[in-house]
Design a protein around this motif. Structure first.
Motif, PDB file in Angstrom:
ATOM      1  N   GLU A 128       0.820  -1.204   0.000  1.00  0.00           N
ATOM      2  CA  GLU A 128       0.000   0.000   0.000  1.00  0.00           C
ATOM      3  C   GLU A 128       0.856   1.256   0.000  1.00  0.00           C
ATOM      4  O   GLU A 128       0.459   2.284  -0.532  1.00  0.00           O
ATOM      5  CB  GLU A 128      -0.920  -0.004   1.225  1.00  0.00           C
ATOM      6  CG  GLU A 128      -1.933   1.113   1.203  1.00  0.00           C
ATOM      7  CD  GLU A 128      -2.912   1.001   2.340  1.00  0.00           C
ATOM      8  OE1 GLU A 128      -3.593   2.003   2.586  1.00  0.00           O
ATOM      9  OE2 GLU A 128      -2.982  -0.042   2.977  1.00  0.00           O
ATOM     10  N   TYR A 129       2.049   1.181   0.590  1.00  0.00           N
ATOM     11  CA  TYR A 129       2.889   2.360   0.734  1.00  0.00           C
ATOM     12  C   TYR A 129       4.059   2.334  -0.243  1.00  0.00           C
ATOM     13  O   TYR A 129       5.177   2.623   0.112  1.00  0.00           O
ATOM     14  CB  TYR A 129       3.442   2.459   2.156  1.00  0.00           C
ATOM     15  CG  TYR A 129       2.381   2.593   3.211  1.00  0.00           C
ATOM     16  CD1 TYR A 129       1.334   3.481   3.071  1.00  0.00           C
ATOM     17  CD2 TYR A 129       2.442   1.829   4.359  1.00  0.00           C
ATOM     18  CE1 TYR A 129       0.378   3.611   4.046  1.00  0.00           C
ATOM     19  CE2 TYR A 129       1.482   1.955   5.341  1.00  0.00           C
ATOM     20  CZ  TYR A 129       0.448   2.848   5.177  1.00  0.00           C
ATOM     21  OH  TYR A 129      -0.485   2.970   6.146  1.00  0.00           O
ATOM     22  N   SER A 132       5.488   7.679  -1.752  1.00  0.00           N
ATOM     23  CA  SER A 132       5.388   8.567  -0.596  1.00  0.00           C
ATOM     24  C   SER A 132       4.043   9.281  -0.560  1.00  0.00           C
ATOM     25  O   SER A 132       3.519   9.580   0.512  1.00  0.00           O
ATOM     26  CB  SER A 132       6.535   9.579  -0.607  1.00  0.00           C
ATOM     27  OG  SER A 132       6.451  10.391  -1.756  1.00  0.00           O
ATOM     28  N   ALA A 133       3.463   9.543  -1.720  1.00  0.00           N
ATOM     29  CA  ALA A 133       2.165  10.224  -1.743  1.00  0.00           C
ATOM     30  C   ALA A 133       1.105   9.370  -1.055  1.00  0.00           C
ATOM     31  O   ALA A 133       0.287   9.875  -0.275  1.00  0.00           O
ATOM     32  CB  ALA A 133       1.757  10.528  -3.180  1.00  0.00           C
ATOM     33  N   LYS A 134       1.118   8.065  -1.318  1.00  0.00           N
ATOM     34  CA  LYS A 134       0.151   7.171  -0.671  1.00  0.00           C
ATOM     35  C   LYS A 134       0.398   7.102   0.829  1.00  0.00           C
ATOM     36  O   LYS A 134      -0.539   7.069   1.622  1.00  0.00           O
ATOM     37  CB  LYS A 134       0.238   5.777  -1.276  1.00  0.00           C
ATOM     38  CG  LYS A 134      -0.286   5.698  -2.688  1.00  0.00           C
ATOM     39  CD  LYS A 134      -0.188   4.298  -3.223  1.00  0.00           C
ATOM     40  CE  LYS A 134      -0.672   4.216  -4.647  1.00  0.00           C
ATOM     41  NZ  LYS A 134      -0.559   2.862  -5.188  1.00  0.00           N
ATOM     42  N   PHE A 136       1.727   9.462   2.797  1.00  0.00           N
ATOM     43  CA  PHE A 136       1.310  10.682   3.465  1.00  0.00           C
ATOM     44  C   PHE A 136      -0.204  10.857   3.424  1.00  0.00           C
ATOM     45  O   PHE A 136      -0.798  11.415   4.345  1.00  0.00           O
ATOM     46  CB  PHE A 136       2.033  11.897   2.877  1.00  0.00           C
ATOM     47  CG  PHE A 136       3.472  11.967   3.289  1.00  0.00           C
ATOM     48  CD1 PHE A 136       3.817  12.194   4.613  1.00  0.00           C
ATOM     49  CD2 PHE A 136       4.492  11.776   2.372  1.00  0.00           C
ATOM     50  CE1 PHE A 136       5.136  12.249   5.011  1.00  0.00           C
ATOM     51  CE2 PHE A 136       5.814  11.823   2.769  1.00  0.00           C
ATOM     52  CZ  PHE A 136       6.138  12.055   4.088  1.00  0.00           C
ATOM     53  N   ARG A 137      -0.860  10.364   2.354  1.00  0.00           N
ATOM     54  CA  ARG A 137      -2.313  10.415   2.288  1.00  0.00           C
ATOM     55  C   ARG A 137      -2.912   9.557   3.406  1.00  0.00           C
ATOM     56  O   ARG A 137      -3.828   9.980   4.110  1.00  0.00           O
ATOM     57  CB  ARG A 137      -2.799   9.919   0.924  1.00  0.00           C
ATOM     58  CG  ARG A 137      -4.279  10.148   0.700  1.00  0.00           C
ATOM     59  CD  ARG A 137      -4.751   9.711  -0.687  1.00  0.00           C
ATOM     60  NE  ARG A 137      -3.872  10.140  -1.761  1.00  0.00           N
ATOM     61  CZ  ARG A 137      -3.257   9.307  -2.615  1.00  0.00           C
ATOM     62  NH1 ARG A 137      -3.443   8.012  -2.525  1.00  0.00           N
ATOM     63  NH2 ARG A 137      -2.483   9.776  -3.563  1.00  0.00           N
ATOM     64  N   LYS A 138      -2.361   8.354   3.596  1.00  0.00           N
ATOM     65  CA  LYS A 138      -2.839   7.463   4.654  1.00  0.00           C
ATOM     66  C   LYS A 138      -2.561   8.075   6.032  1.00  0.00           C
ATOM     67  O   LYS A 138      -3.407   7.999   6.940  1.00  0.00           O
ATOM     68  CB  LYS A 138      -2.142   6.103   4.528  1.00  0.00           C
ATOM     69  CG  LYS A 138      -2.542   5.102   5.568  1.00  0.00           C
ATOM     70  CD  LYS A 138      -3.944   4.614   5.358  1.00  0.00           C
ATOM     71  CE  LYS A 138      -4.250   3.484   6.343  1.00  0.00           C
ATOM     72  NZ  LYS A 138      -5.610   3.055   6.268  1.00  0.00           N
ATOM     73  N   GLN A 140      -2.401  11.273   6.730  1.00  0.00           N
ATOM     74  CA  GLN A 140      -3.346  12.371   6.906  1.00  0.00           C
ATOM     75  C   GLN A 140      -4.724  11.838   7.287  1.00  0.00           C
ATOM     76  O   GLN A 140      -5.397  12.398   8.152  1.00  0.00           O
ATOM     77  CB  GLN A 140      -3.429  13.207   5.625  1.00  0.00           C
ATOM     78  CG  GLN A 140      -4.271  14.446   5.743  1.00  0.00           C
ATOM     79  CD  GLN A 140      -3.679  15.449   6.715  1.00  0.00           C
ATOM     80  OE1 GLN A 140      -2.474  15.536   6.884  1.00  0.00           O
ATOM     81  NE2 GLN A 140      -4.534  16.214   7.364  1.00  0.00           N
ATOM     82  N   GLU A 141      -5.138  10.736   6.674  1.00  0.00           N
ATOM     83  CA  GLU A 141      -6.428  10.131   7.031  1.00  0.00           C
ATOM     84  C   GLU A 141      -6.427   9.662   8.480  1.00  0.00           C
ATOM     85  O   GLU A 141      -7.424   9.839   9.198  1.00  0.00           O
ATOM     86  CB  GLU A 141      -6.734   8.958   6.098  1.00  0.00           C
ATOM     87  CG  GLU A 141      -7.039   9.358   4.686  1.00  0.00           C
ATOM     88  CD  GLU A 141      -7.126   8.168   3.750  1.00  0.00           C
ATOM     89  OE1 GLU A 141      -7.017   7.015   4.225  1.00  0.00           O
ATOM     90  OE2 GLU A 141      -7.308   8.383   2.541  1.00  0.00           O
ATOM     91  N   GLU A 144      -6.736  12.767  10.691  1.00  0.00           N
ATOM     92  CA  GLU A 144      -8.094  13.314  10.645  1.00  0.00           C
ATOM     93  C   GLU A 144      -9.056  12.444  11.441  1.00  0.00           C
ATOM     94  O   GLU A 144      -9.927  12.955  12.148  1.00  0.00           O
ATOM     95  CB  GLU A 144      -8.560  13.444   9.199  1.00  0.00           C
ATOM     96  CG  GLU A 144      -7.881  14.567   8.444  1.00  0.00           C
ATOM     97  CD  GLU A 144      -8.257  14.591   6.978  1.00  0.00           C
ATOM     98  OE1 GLU A 144      -9.031  13.712   6.526  1.00  0.00           O
ATOM     99  OE2 GLU A 144      -7.778  15.491   6.279  1.00  0.00           O
TER     100      GLU A 144
END
Length: 155
Positions: A128-129, A132-134, A136-138, A140-141, A144
């Motif tokens: 899944e990782y 790096s974009a994935k 950091f998106r995870k 951030q989720e 949140e």
């Protein structure tokens, strides 16, 4: 009235050693330098060892040296990843960081992800990782969701 006590010794005995002499002086050398079990329990000098025993000891020393060298290289690699700005021009700072890492590992403050499977994230097991974009998106989720969970508790 006479009482009969069975837990009291009939004669008060003195210690064989005087009180000011340490316990270590009253035991045999085999008890002080007791080895382990098996081969380690027998105390032998260098001249008493045969060829197989000398080779075994030599191979054990080499194995421990190789292990220490591999650990040192892994630590250097980790330090270079953590602080890439150090470069090759500051060996003292690298050595200092490596020693701090060893101290932290000895005190149990460093957790290696490969050793503790419970530490891994559920999504990190697969691929899944892979960018790096994935990642950091995870992340951030996750932040949140923690914030929203915290807002529900306050209200």
């Amino acid at each position: 009235e006479v009482e009969n006590r069975e837990d009291v010794p009939a004669i008060a005995m003195e210690e064989v050693l005087p009180l000011h002499v340490s316990h270590g002086r009253g035991v045999a050398p085999e008890e002080i330098y007791a080895g382990g079990k098996g081969r380690e329990s027998v105390l032998k000098g260098e001249s008493e060892l045969d060829q197989a025993e000398r080779n075994r000891i030599r191979n054990a020393k080499k194995k421990s040296r190789r292990k220490a060298r591999r650990q040192k290289l892994a630590d250097e690699k980790l330090v270079s990843k953590l602080q890439p700005g150090l470069g090759l021009n500051n060996p003292y700072e690298k050595r200092k960081l490596r020693e701090e890492l060893q101290m932290a590992r000895a005190s149990g403050k460093v957790v290696v992800a490969g050793e503790d499977k419970a530490w891994e994230d559920d999504g990190a097991v697969g691929k899944e990782y892979n960018t790096s974009a994935k990642f950091f998106r995870k992340m951030q989720e996750n932040v949140e969701s923690m914030v929203h969970a915290g807002e529900g508790d306050d209200g």
